[in-house]
Design a protein around this motif. Structure first.
Motif, PDB file in Angstrom:
ATOM      1  N   PHE A 114       0.813  -1.365  -0.045  1.00 58.37           N
ATOM      2  CA  PHE A 114       0.089  -0.081  -0.070  1.00 58.37           C
ATOM      3  C   PHE A 114       0.909   1.446   0.137  1.00 58.37           C
ATOM      4  O   PHE A 114       2.138   1.153   0.535  1.00 58.37           O
ATOM      5  N   ALA A 148      -0.697   0.296  -4.074  1.00 63.85           N
ATOM      6  CA  ALA A 148      -2.297   0.474  -4.415  1.00 63.85           C
ATOM      7  C   ALA A 148      -2.669   1.620  -3.121  1.00 63.85           C
ATOM      8  O   ALA A 148      -1.829   1.617  -1.977  1.00 63.85           O
ATOM      9  N   GLY A 149      -3.668   2.047  -3.322  1.00 66.31           N
ATOM     10  CA  GLY A 149      -4.062   3.187  -2.482  1.00 66.31           C
ATOM     11  C   GLY A 149      -4.047   2.896  -1.013  1.00 66.31           C
ATOM     12  O   GLY A 149      -4.650   1.600  -0.840  1.00 66.31           O
ATOM     13  N   GLY A 207      -5.606   1.172   2.118  1.00 61.33           N
ATOM     14  CA  GLY A 207      -6.728   0.413   2.365  1.00 61.33           C
ATOM     15  C   GLY A 207      -7.456   0.001   1.119  1.00 61.33           C
ATOM     16  O   GLY A 207      -8.510  -0.678   1.495  1.00 61.33           O
ATOM     17  N   ARG A 208      -6.954   0.213   0.117  1.00 58.64           N
ATOM     18  CA  ARG A 208      -7.792  -0.446  -1.304  1.00 58.64           C
ATOM     19  C   ARG A 208      -7.363  -1.695  -1.445  1.00 58.64           C
ATOM     20  O   ARG A 208      -6.572  -2.003  -2.532  1.00 58.64           O
ATOM     21  N   GLU A 209      -8.006  -2.563  -1.031  1.00 57.36           N
ATOM     22  CA  GLU A 209      -7.432  -4.078  -1.004  1.00 57.36           C
ATOM     23  C   GLU A 209      -7.782  -4.693  -2.368  1.00 57.36           C
ATOM     24  O   GLU A 209      -7.068  -5.404  -2.787  1.00 57.36           O
ATOM     25  N   ASP A 246      -7.370  -3.149  -5.291  1.00 57.48           N
ATOM     26  CA  ASP A 246      -6.289  -2.637  -5.938  1.00 57.48           C
ATOM     27  C   ASP A 246      -4.987  -3.269  -5.709  1.00 57.48           C
ATOM     28  O   ASP A 246      -4.165  -3.678  -6.707  1.00 57.48           O
TER      29      ASP A 246
END
Length: 413
Positions: free
Chosen positions: A326, A344-345, A347-349, A351
């Motif tokens: 992340f 990935a952004g 907390g954007r699981e 992604d």
């Protein structure tokens, strides 16, 4: 008669100014042979300060007899051991107990130029009190997101008091070192003062792709061309390891022979083993053995959102291992997505899983990213980090000197 151009004059003029030796007290509640990022980083800093001609006094809790002797190994590091207790939820670590009276006596007899406090536990708090009682300059590290652990250990109601304690602790120091610019901004918004960014280095001689072992990979059930995904660190709720399992399932859909290796230990191991029965669990590793495990991986998955830095990220990069993480902590600071890793952004699981699919599906891109990661890690020299650390200490000493004189005191000779 010599002129300004004589060789002897040139040699003398070109000599560097002698380095001023300082008397430094370093207080930490974790240190090798304990295995964690804070312990490893502090050992590197202590060693670096020692090499830069400083007289270092290391104050830490006494470790259990089952652990190996301390690793400082430097003749001018004066180790002072205090009482310690097991850390709740982390039984292999020690927590110092209050020792203000002991430290006041110690520093009255041998006054340091500056006190550096690496951890904010009971020993760190009493060190802060002792230093201020003696009008000593104090610097500190912000190294652990205690407040971020609340949701994982049902400490939600304590989140604000913990942050209040940390802010009070660090704002009583002359300077607080943080490992990334992003964390500096976040803490400044929360009322923390006098923040300086001092990053972390990585030992690229130890963490080296040359340590890759076909025999080790075979023991994991992986052939020369099979993809091995891995995670290194504590197996605990705050590490967000469900994302690793989701990413692994996505990888297996593309490469059925892919393997997953967990390097580390912790309370989530039984749950992870039940959810991923074909995963490999190596237990905790250290030193060259740990470096060989990194080198055996092809893709490093690091989903934690509770790190202040995350040394494992740079260790994986140094090992020429492509990283999916992340955009947080060290990964957010060092990785350019698609260039020397994938991000990935926060907390954007979904992604994170998509980035894993991308890394798994394109071997050429994965190899190029891994090579670029190694090149990035090679620029993270511990000597440079220690020099920045030293500058913060010198700044605190310089600001304190007028106060010394007003109080009729003198800095340590």
């Amino acid at each position: 008669m010599k002129t300004a151009h004589d060789a002897d004059d040139i040699l003398v003029d070109d000599l560097p100014a002698p380095r001023h030796s300082r008397r430094l007290a370093v207080v930490t509640e974790t240190y090798p042979p304990e295995v964690n990022g804070v312990a490893m980083s502090m050992a590197r800093v202590v060693d670096g300060l020692n090499r830069r001609n400083h007289d270092v006094q290391l104050i830490r809790p006494r470790q259990p007899a089952k652990l190996a002797p301390p690793l400082s190994g430097q003749p001018t590091v004066d180790e002072v051991l205090t009482k310690g207790l097991p850390v709740p939820l982390y039984p292999n670590l020690r927590m110092g107990v209050p020792a203000k009276r002991t430290l006041v006596k110690l520093w009255s007899l041998k006054r340091p130029d500056v006190v550096h406090i690496a951890t904010e536990g009971p020993l760190g708090w009493s060190a802060l009190q002792a230093a201020q009682h003696l009008a000593l300059p104090v610097t500190s590290d912000y190294r652990t997101n205690f407040h971020a652990y609340g949701k994982h250990y049902r400490l939600g109601l304590l989140s604000k008091p913990i942050m209040g304690y940390l802010r009070k602790f660090h704002n009583r120091c002359d300077a607080t070192m943080v490992p990334t610019q992003a964390l500096r901004v976040l803490l400044a918004e929360r009322g923390f003062e006098r923040l300086s960014v001092v990053g972390r280095g990585v030992d690229t001689q130890r963490f080296d792709p040359a340590r890759r072992s076909a025999a080790m990979r075979e023991s994991w059930g992986a052939g020369p061309h099979d993809l091995v995904l891995g995670y290194v660190g504590r197996l605990a709720p705050e590490k967000n390891l469900g994302v690793v399992l989701a990413a692994y399932e996505a990888a297996k859909a593309l490469q059925p022979r892919a393997r997953l290796v967990f390097i580390g230990d912790g309370p989530m191991r039984p749950e992870l083993a039940a959810r991923a029965p074909d995963a490999i669990f190596t237990g905790q590793r250290s030193g060259d053995d740990l470096a060989a495990h990194y080198a055996g991986l092809d893709l490093f998955l690091f989903p934690s959102l509770t790190e202040t830095f995350g040394n494992v990220t740079t260790e994986a990069m140094a090992s020429r291992c492509a990283v999916v993480a992340f955009e947080s902590a060290a990964a957010g600071e060092l990785i350019r997505s698609g260039v020397n890793g994938w991000l990935a952004g926060p907390g954007r699981e979904a992604d994170f899983v998509a980035a894993t699919r991308m890394a798994v599906s394109d071997a050429a891109a994965r190899a190029a990213v891994a090579e670029a990661a190694r090149a990035t890690a090679r620029r993270l020299d511990w000597g440079d980090i220690t020099a920045r650390f030293e500058l913060v200490l010198e700044g605190a000493i310089a600001r304190a000197e007028p106060s010394f004189r007003l109080a009729g005191l003198q800095p340590a000779a």
